[in-house]
Enzyme design. Structure first.
Site, PDB file in Angstrom:
ATOM      1  N   LYS A  45      36.948  38.623  45.520  1.00 30.35           N
ATOM      2  CA  LYS A  45      37.696  39.824  45.238  1.00 30.35           C
ATOM      3  C   LYS A  45      36.807  41.037  45.492  1.00 30.35           C
ATOM      4  O   LYS A  45      35.596  40.869  45.494  1.00 30.35           O
ATOM      5  CB  LYS A  45      38.223  39.814  43.808  1.00 30.35           C
ATOM      6  CG  LYS A  45      37.134  39.987  42.740  1.00 30.35           C
ATOM      7  CD  LYS A  45      37.729  40.197  41.400  1.00 30.35           C
ATOM      8  CE  LYS A  45      37.971  41.667  41.117  1.00 30.35           C
ATOM      9  NZ  LYS A  45      37.083  42.245  40.107  1.00 30.35           N
ATOM     10  N   ASP A  92      39.162  33.984  42.066  1.00 36.63           N
ATOM     11  CA  ASP A  92      39.285  34.818  40.881  1.00 36.63           C
ATOM     12  C   ASP A  92      38.453  34.066  39.852  1.00 36.63           C
ATOM     13  O   ASP A  92      38.865  33.006  39.367  1.00 36.63           O
ATOM     14  CB  ASP A  92      40.744  34.909  40.407  1.00 36.63           C
ATOM     15  CG  ASP A  92      40.852  35.819  39.198  1.00 36.63           C
ATOM     16  OD1 ASP A  92      40.033  35.662  38.272  1.00 36.63           O
ATOM     17  OD2 ASP A  92      41.739  36.688  39.159  1.00 36.63           O
ATOM     18  N   HIS A  93      37.264  34.579  39.562  1.00 34.03           N
ATOM     19  CA  HIS A  93      36.330  33.735  38.806  1.00 34.03           C
ATOM     20  C   HIS A  93      36.846  33.414  37.399  1.00 34.03           C
ATOM     21  O   HIS A  93      36.385  32.471  36.775  1.00 34.03           O
ATOM     22  CB  HIS A  93      34.920  34.330  38.788  1.00 34.03           C
ATOM     23  CG  HIS A  93      34.709  35.441  37.807  1.00 34.03           C
ATOM     24  ND1 HIS A  93      35.112  36.726  38.040  1.00 34.03           N
ATOM     25  CD2 HIS A  93      34.134  35.459  36.581  1.00 34.03           C
ATOM     26  CE1 HIS A  93      34.776  37.477  36.999  1.00 34.03           C
ATOM     27  NE2 HIS A  93      34.187  36.741  36.098  1.00 34.03           N
ATOM     28  N   GLU A 128      35.066  44.507  27.268  1.00 35.20           N
ATOM     29  CA  GLU A 128      33.657  44.443  27.644  1.00 35.20           C
ATOM     30  C   GLU A 128      32.897  45.502  26.876  1.00 35.20           C
ATOM     31  O   GLU A 128      33.421  46.601  26.639  1.00 35.20           O
ATOM     32  CB  GLU A 128      33.500  44.694  29.137  1.00 35.20           C
ATOM     33  CG  GLU A 128      34.144  43.627  29.995  1.00 35.20           C
ATOM     34  CD  GLU A 128      33.889  43.870  31.479  1.00 35.20           C
ATOM     35  OE1 GLU A 128      32.879  43.381  31.976  1.00 35.20           O
ATOM     36  OE2 GLU A 128      34.691  44.578  32.111  1.00 35.20           O
ATOM     37  N   HIS A 172      42.377  39.321  37.100  1.00 37.99           N
ATOM     38  CA  HIS A 172      41.995  38.445  35.984  1.00 37.99           C
ATOM     39  C   HIS A 172      43.073  38.385  34.897  1.00 37.99           C
ATOM     40  O   HIS A 172      43.465  37.309  34.461  1.00 37.99           O
ATOM     41  CB  HIS A 172      40.673  38.897  35.363  1.00 37.99           C
ATOM     42  CG  HIS A 172      39.531  38.991  36.326  1.00 37.99           C
ATOM     43  ND1 HIS A 172      39.376  38.132  37.383  1.00 37.99           N
ATOM     44  CD2 HIS A 172      38.476  39.840  36.401  1.00 37.99           C
ATOM     45  CE1 HIS A 172      38.278  38.445  38.061  1.00 37.99           C
ATOM     46  NE2 HIS A 172      37.718  39.488  37.478  1.00 37.99           N
TER      47      HIS A 172
HETATM   48  C1  BG6 Z   1      34.582  41.339  37.627  1.00 36.75           C
HETATM   49  C2  BG6 Z   1      34.787  42.823  37.553  1.00 36.75           C
HETATM   50  O1  BG6 Z   1      35.538  40.756  38.457  1.00 36.75           O
HETATM   51  O2  BG6 Z   1      34.685  40.793  36.318  1.00 36.75           O
HETATM   52  C3  BG6 Z   1      33.789  43.462  36.610  1.00 36.75           C
HETATM   53  O3  BG6 Z   1      34.641  43.388  38.856  1.00 36.75           O
HETATM   54  C4  BG6 Z   1      33.817  42.781  35.269  1.00 36.75           C
HETATM   55  O4  BG6 Z   1      34.028  44.848  36.490  1.00 36.75           O
HETATM   56  C5  BG6 Z   1      33.714  41.268  35.415  1.00 36.75           C
HETATM   57  O5  BG6 Z   1      32.749  43.285  34.488  1.00 36.75           O
HETATM   58  C6  BG6 Z   1      33.932  40.573  34.084  1.00 36.75           C
HETATM   59  O6  BG6 Z   1      33.656  39.208  34.208  1.00 36.75           O
HETATM   60  P1  BG6 Z   1      33.132  38.332  33.004  1.00 36.75           P
HETATM   61  O7  BG6 Z   1      33.042  36.966  33.565  1.00 36.75           O
HETATM   62  O8  BG6 Z   1      31.803  38.901  32.607  1.00 36.75           O
HETATM   63  O9  BG6 Z   1      34.147  38.484  31.916  1.00 36.75           O
END
Ligand code: BG6
Length: 483
Positions: free
Chosen positions: A144, A173-174, A212, A236
């Site tokens: 992404k 999409d991790h 976050e 997400h």
């Molecule tokens: C990313 C976003 O895809 O996901 C970031 O671009 C975000 O802005 C991050 O901080 C959050 O991922 P995780 O795995 O830390 O919740």
């Protein structure tokens, strides 16, 4: 279970994602015994670098980001021998013949990881084909952001489709690789307990929070052109919404799951301007320990990009008519805390009278940190004071319930990269899914862009702007605490 031998070519092999995620993830899988010694990882980027230099780049990255109980220095030395590097130009011919020579005659599974900006996807895909580097089983992995609106996502899909079949394209999409996100499906479809109640007859509303604590940090340039809606909500949170709301797929298979997710996105009612709140964080503190506000951090005093968004979504289908989904995500909030909370309706009639108060069951799926599930149940308050009720949690933290193995939860990238090699697309977004998500998101962004309104300010360390509280209060509900 070890995967088959593979060649993984990482375009953008010296980039931030390779350093923080891809290389450490590969190393951890190597230590876990999942990669046979015959795997090869080829970093490719514009920078001039020797194999030895790339290995020391990887060594540093892994030392910083790849800690894993099962690994030691010997593992690391052995893993690094699988790595090599090619200087390559995505938009020119430099390096491609060397890459072709390196891959020549290899019968291993081949995967190209596009860890570069979407502007290069088309160029890379075309050159892979022009140099004869792709066979029918070849996979491409793309990161992404997959476009910034429907039109750009469509053209990226078209650029990839010119050279690859949909079954070869793995859009990351991790969030889908997170262990607890997959657990959401296990909880819903592996138990008989929840699914009969999983509908508007029993569920009052659902809250999805991805909070976050950190700010945009060094990613200001990218983020300011994107904002929370494009960066988090469109992908997400949308994926979490889909997995929570979808109908049971007939089987756990890529298209069965993705068909159901797509139906959810298509059933979303259009977002209403009054149901969406945008926020931007303010500076915090003075002197040492102070934190810059959003505008200062991105270096753009005029920016109207949001670092927070909260919205009420409605799904127009039989299962969910009348049950709103409240979604919120933002940076610099009180804590890093992500969860999905299913808030059930009150019991239809209280036999205990008004003194017993109001009680409701809430099922919370904690995505991070403290991955686990919690079910709030109502019981009698102990003691002789009559029939008073109290809510207590049935709490299961996975690491406590499942023992030490669950503590070393694999990072999302470990799971996803191994799925690419296995050829399992279940946890990757299909092209039509991404387009449908943009189709829903675009009018929302267009509406606020044309209105020209600025986001509401919110304090660092808060739960977001007051307007976001009002968004849910006016429906007689309240957000769960971020903690
Ligand atoms: C990313 C976003 O895809 O996901 C970031 O671009 C975000 O802005 C991050 O901080 C959050 O991922 P995780 O795995 O830390 O919740």
């Amino acid at each position: 279970i070890p995967v088959q031998p593979f060649d993984l070519i990482i375009f953008g092999g010296t980039g931030d994602l390779a350093r923080r995620k891809i290389l450490p993830a590969l190393f951890r899988r190597y230590c876990a015994g999942q990669m046979e010694g015959e795997a090869r990882v080829i970093g490719a980027a514009r920078a001039e670098m020797s194999d030895a230099e790339y290995r020391s780049f990887a060594r540093e990255a892994i030392t910083e980001f790849g800690a894993y109980a099962a690994c030691d220095a010997e593992h690391l030395d052995a893993f690094l021998t699988l790595l090599s590097y090619i200087t390559l130009d995505a938009r020119g011919d430099a390096g491609w013949a060397t890459l072709a020579a390196a891959l020549e005659g290899s019968a291993r599974i081949r995967a190209f990881y596009f860890s570069v900006g979407p502007g290069l996807f088309g160029d890379l895909a075309a050159r892979i084909e022009a140099h004869g580097l792709a066979a029918p089983g070849t996979r491409v992995v793309v990161e992404k952001p997959f476009g910034r609106d429907l039109a750009s996502a469509r053209s990226l899909n078209a650029a990839l489709a010119r050279h690859f079949d949909e079954t070869q394209i793995y859009r990351i999409d991790h969030y889908l690789g997170k262990e607890t996100v997959q657990n959401l499906m296990a909880i819903r479809f592996g138990n008989t307990l929840f699914e009969p109640l999983w509908n508007s007859q029993y569920v009052d509303h659902i809250q999805i929070t991805v909070a976050e604590a950190g700010g945009v940090g060094s990613r200001g340039e990218y983020y300011d052109k994107s904002g929370a809606m494009r960066d988090m909500m469109q992908n997400h949170l949308m994926q979490l919404l889909c997995l929570t709301a979808m109908e049971p797929p007939a089987k756990y298979d890529p298209d069965a799951v993705r068909d159901e997710k797509l139906k959810v996105i298509r059933a979303l009612d259009p977002g209403q301007p009054g149901d969406i709140v945008r926020g931007q964080y303010e500076a915090a503190g003075k002197g040492a320990g102070s934190q810059p506000g959003y505008l200062e951090e991105v270096g753009n005093p005029e920016s109207t990009t949001e670092s927070f968004v909260a919205l009420k979504a409605r799904i127009g289908n039989w299962r969910w008519a009348g049950t709103p989904f409240y979604l919120r995500t933002g940076k610099r909030l009180r804590a890093r805390a992500s969860e999905i909370a299913i808030v059930f309706k009150d019991a239809p009639h209280s036999i205990f009278g008004a003194d017993a108060g109001q009680h409701r069951n809430i099922l919370t799926i904690r995505l991070q940190p403290n991955e686990g599930i919690e079910l709030g149940v109502t019981i009698k308050e102990p003691g002789p004071g009559g029939m008073r009720l109290v809510d207590v949690p049935l709490d299961m933290t996975f690491s406590e319930a499942l023992g030490p193995e669950a503590e070393d939860v694999p990072d999302a990238y470990e799971r996803l990269i191994m799925d690419v090699i296995r050829g399992d697309q279940t946890l990757f977004m299909r092209g039509d899914e991404v387009e449908a998500a943009w189709e829903w998101t675009d009018p929302i962004i267009e509406a606020w862009e044309s209105a020209g309104t600025a986001p509401c300010a919110y304090a660092t360390g808060s739960s977001g702007p007051d307007d976001a509280l009002a968004l849910i209060h006016r429906d007689g509900r309240r957000w769960r605490e971020i903690r």
